[in-house]
Design an enzyme around this catalytic site. Structure first.
Site, short mmCIF file in Angstrom:
data_model
loop_
_atom_site.label_atom_id
_atom_site.label_comp_id
_atom_site.label_asym_id
_atom_site.label_seq_id
_atom_site.Cartn_x
_atom_site.Cartn_y
_atom_site.Cartn_z
N ARG A 146 34.49 49.31 37.58
CA ARG A 146 34.46 50.46 38.47
C ARG A 146 35.16 51.61 37.81
O ARG A 146 36.31 51.50 37.42
CB ARG A 146 35.22 50.13 39.76
N THR A 176 35.49 57.80 40.01
CA THR A 176 34.31 57.92 40.89
C THR A 176 34.07 56.65 41.71
O THR A 176 33.29 56.67 42.67
CB THR A 176 33.04 58.17 40.05
C1 PRP Z 1 36.48 44.66 40.71
C2 PRP Z 1 35.85 43.44 41.34
C3 PRP Z 1 34.44 43.87 41.57
C4 PRP Z 1 34.59 45.31 41.90
C5 PRP Z 1 34.49 45.48 43.40
O1 PRP Z 1 36.17 44.73 39.38
O2 PRP Z 1 35.98 42.28 40.57
O3 PRP Z 1 33.60 43.69 40.45
O4 PRP Z 1 35.90 45.72 41.48
O5 PRP Z 1 34.49 46.79 43.76
P1 PRP Z 1 33.21 47.53 44.36
O6 PRP Z 1 32.65 46.62 45.40
O7 PRP Z 1 33.80 48.79 44.95
O8 PRP Z 1 32.25 47.81 43.26
P2 PRP Z 1 36.77 45.89 38.43
O9 PRP Z 1 35.90 47.09 38.45
O10 PRP Z 1 38.21 46.11 38.80
O11 PRP Z 1 36.63 45.27 36.99
P3 PRP Z 1 37.39 44.00 36.37
O12 PRP Z 1 36.84 42.76 37.06
O13 PRP Z 1 37.01 44.06 34.94
O14 PRP Z 1 38.86 44.15 36.61
N1 URA Z 2 38.49 45.37 43.15
C1 URA Z 2 39.52 44.51 43.32
O1 URA Z 2 39.84 43.73 42.42
N2 URA Z 2 40.18 44.53 44.48
C2 URA Z 2 39.86 45.36 45.48
O2 URA Z 2 40.52 45.34 46.56
C3 URA Z 2 38.78 46.25 45.30
C4 URA Z 2 38.11 46.23 44.11
#
Ligand code: PRP
Ligand code: URA
Length: 209
Positions: free
Chosen positions: A104, A108
């Site tokens: 993410r 944004t």
């Molecule tokens: C986190 C989580 C999801 C996403 C959820 O990943 O594992 O993939 O955020 O958020 P959303 O529903 O708003 O898209 P992150 O982007 O933090 O990446 P990571 O797993 O590499 O830490």
């Molecule tokens: N990604 C996470 O890991 N935790 C949250 O609460 C939202 C997005």
């Protein structure tokens, strides 16, 4: 409209509560996600079709039930979805595993794709998309859109914790995809983190913060 299945089994709820606790360390967090994923997939697969097969026990011949239908593929969304893979493979050891890398954007909150490798026959499989957190739903929706563009159509989404906003997003974008969660939380905060949630799942799983 996609159905939402919430697993309120006491064992699952107990384990999720320990994961939420900020004092739970990386090792225990990882072990619990592994165990919960196994418990969840047991329920997710409850409606899989079976077929009759003739076998012979040491005592006599019988007609027994075996799994039928499409083979299964699991698709963790990197990084945090990786923490759900081993638990599921313990129950479905023949499942093939695809990976979709998304993060993410911190400003944004939109998902950015950086990796994808799927089984060659992904479109012929029943696919379980894995991610512990369903927050805005942007990452899961993008992953599912990606799978559909590759011809995949039998898709289920498995999350540990979901916000109402994420559920609504999936139901709008992918009404054919059922959602399986261990807990449905209250809402998102200003940084799009789930309240009460468990914090950043990837960081807690891999100890990166
Ligand atoms: C986190 C989580 C999801 C996403 C959820 O990943 O594992 O993939 O955020 O958020 P959303 O529903 O708003 O898209 P992150 O982007 O933090 O990446 P990571 O797993 O590499 O830490
Ligand atoms: N990604 C996470 O890991 N935790 C949250 O609460 C939202 C997005």
């Amino acid at each position: 409209m996609s159905k939402v299945h919430v697993f309120d089994h006491p064992l699952i709820q107990h384990k999720v509560s320990i994961m939420r606790d900020k004092n739970t360390g990386c090792k225990e967090f990882r072990e619990l996600l592994d165990e919960i994923s196994m418990l969840m997939v047991y329920e997710v697969t409850r409606d899989l079709p079976t077929k009759d097969v003739d076998i012979e026990t040491p005592i006599c011949k019988m007609t027994a039930k075996m799994l039928a239908g499409k083979p299964i593929g699991i698709v963790p969304i990197l990084r945090a979805g990786l923490g759900m893979v081993d638990g599921i493979l313990q129950l479905i050891p023949n499942a093939k595993v695809g990976h979709i890398g998304l993060y993410r954007d911190p400003k944004t909150f939109e998902p950015v794709e950086y990796y994808c490798k799927l089984p060659e026959d992904a479109e012929h499989r029943e696919l379980f998309v894995l991610d512990p957190m369903l927050a805005t739903g942007g990452s899961a929706s993008a992953a599912i859109t990606f799978l559909k563009k590759r011809g995949c159509h039998n898709i289920r989404l498995i999350n540990l914790i979901a916000a109402p906003e994420g559920i609504a997003r999936i139901q709008k974008d992918h009404p054919d995809v059922d959602i399986y969660v261990a807990a449905q939380d209250e809402k998102l905060n200003d940084h799009c983190y789930i309240i009460p949630g468990l914090g950043d799942a990837g960081d807690r799983l891999f100890g990166t913060k």
